[in-house]
Design an enzyme around this catalytic site. Structure first.
Site, short mmCIF file in Angstrom:
data_model
loop_
_atom_site.label_atom_id
_atom_site.label_comp_id
_atom_site.label_asym_id
_atom_site.label_seq_id
_atom_site.Cartn_x
_atom_site.Cartn_y
_atom_site.Cartn_z
N ASP A 141 33.80 43.71 38.39
CA ASP A 141 35.10 43.40 37.66
C ASP A 141 35.36 41.92 37.91
OD1 ASP A 141 36.74 44.20 35.90
OD2 ASP A 141 37.89 45.69 37.13
N HIS A 142 36.89 41.88 37.73
CA HIS A 142 37.38 40.50 37.72
C HIS A 142 36.80 39.77 38.76
CE1 HIS A 142 41.12 42.40 35.84
NE2 HIS A 142 40.13 42.63 35.11
N CYS B 167 37.95 52.48 37.76
CA CYS B 167 38.34 51.02 38.32
C CYS B 167 39.18 51.06 39.52
CB CYS B 167 39.19 50.63 37.12
SG CYS B 167 39.70 48.71 37.27
N TYR C 271 37.06 36.80 34.15
CA TYR C 271 35.82 36.83 33.48
C TYR C 271 34.96 35.62 33.15
CZ TYR C 271 37.67 41.50 32.48
OH TYR C 271 38.03 42.92 32.79
#
Ligand code: DNO
Length: 360
Positions: free
Chosen positions: A320-321, A247, A334
């Site tokens: 991701d975000h 991540c 999200y």
């Protein structure tokens, strides 16, 4: 070599985004999900897993992995219930294996999962992003952490910040009071050694999520936060099923962490990738989550994707975000729109890297 572009989906009861919308992005083929009603320590029954899988497949998508099967505080602290919870975890892994699911993301962060101080910082173009400011953390009573952000969740329940869990935060701090880094490493080793046989049997890749931010907050130990610690964790249980979720937005919060060198070091052990970018405003003391595009933030997105390609990464990857754009109301980080842009960008980078490599 294949990588699978995926998106995280919280299930139809929790998510504002539908599987149909995800499929229509055209870029995303896989779904990363979980059973959100399960508490750590509970067994996931085979029929419940198969129902989730069917729902995803009926929408024309593939259930590429689970984020997360959460690890209980008894396992993390080595408490009296640990063996019972590990037995339940093993049973869950067995059922996932029977359902032909081979990737499990989890974390070993004490008390708080990822930590942000703002969920809707406004940027100059009107979009909002999640942000972290160390001065705010330094002034904050950790027991009030949840109160500062709970009204900014757009009516959603954010994983890691479940109100029932946050109600017990005092108790949680108490449980972790004697746990230092070495003890946390020992408890992680104990857990991993216990689950490796079932992972070997069903070919399940365990992918630990880095700590976010990648340093100690509120005096709590953090062990998945640097190259040396990642190496320690891999070497202490040297089984390829003991791997990592790369991540980059979490691990990269610490600017001393060299993202590309870490991908190279983790060759063969990155089973899942969360790819996003950050913009730093005051060294590491203040950062916000930017668009995925390299020039909107600090990271060399092309360089990281290239390192993944060159080290043979072939697992699920996800944007991701995302920022909140175009008036969308969704769980912070999200929403559909900016993550879809992220997926398209990452697919574009990958295609170009792949085609260039073939010319060599
Ligand atoms: C935040 C996520 C984390 C992650 C868990 C894995 O958006 O990346 O909550 O899912 O730490 O267990």
């Amino acid at each position: 070599m294949t990588m699978e572009m995926t998106m995280r989906w919280y299930g139809k009861e929790y998510d504002t985004v539908t599987l149909e919308q995800i499929r229509q992005t055209g870029y995303v083929k896989g779904i990363i999900s979980t059973l959100y009603n399960k508490l750590p320590g509970e067994v996931w029954e085979l029929d419940e897993i198969l129902a989730l899988k069917k729902e995803v497949e009926d929408a024309g998508l593939h259930l590429a992995g689970i984020e997360s099967v959460n690890v209980s505080d008894a396992i993390k602290t080595g408490g009296p219930e640990r063996d019972k919870d590990i037995a339940a975890y093993i049973k869950t892994l067995e059922n996932l294996g029977k359902a032909d699911i081979h990737l499990v993301c989890y974390n070993f962060m004490p008390v708080f999962d990822w930590t942000r101080t703002e969920l809707d910082r406004k940027r100059e173009d009107g979009s909002t992003v999640m942000a972290y400011n160390q001065d705010v953390i330094d002034r904050m009573d950790p027991k009030k952490m949840f109160d500062t952000i709970k009204n900014d969740m757009n009516g959603t329940v954010m994983p890691g910040w479940e109100p029932e869990r946050m109600a017990k935060v005092q108790e949680l701090f108490e449980m972790y009071k004697d746990i230092d880094e070495d003890k946390l490493f020992d408890n992680l080793k104990y857990f991993l050694e216990a689950i490796m046989p079932v992972c070997d049997q069903y070919n399940i890749n365990m992918a630990i999520h880095p700590d976010d931010p990648a340093w100690s907050v509120f005096g709590l130990p953090r062990i998945i936060s640097s190259q040396a610690k990642l190496k320690r964790m891999m070497d202490m249980v040297p089984n390829p099923h003991n791997g990592v979720t790369f991540c980059m937005g979490s691990y990269g919060t610490n600017l001393n962490n060299d993202l590309i060198a870490t991908v190279r070091m983790l060759k063969g052990r990155i089973h899942f990738a969360h790819i996003r970018n950050l913009r730093f405003n005051d060294g590491m003391r203040d950062f916000e989550e930017s668009a995925h595009l390299s020039e909107d933030g600090t990271f060399d997105m092309h360089g990281v994707m290239k390192a993944l390609y060159e080290t043979g990464f072939d697992g699920p990857i996800r944007p991701d975000h995302g920022r909140m754009i175009w008036g969308e109301k969704a769980m912070p980080g999200y929403g559909l729109y900016d993550r879809a842009l992220g997926a398209a960008y990452l697919c574009g980078l990958w295609e170009s890297i792949r085609k260039d490599a073939r010319k060599l």
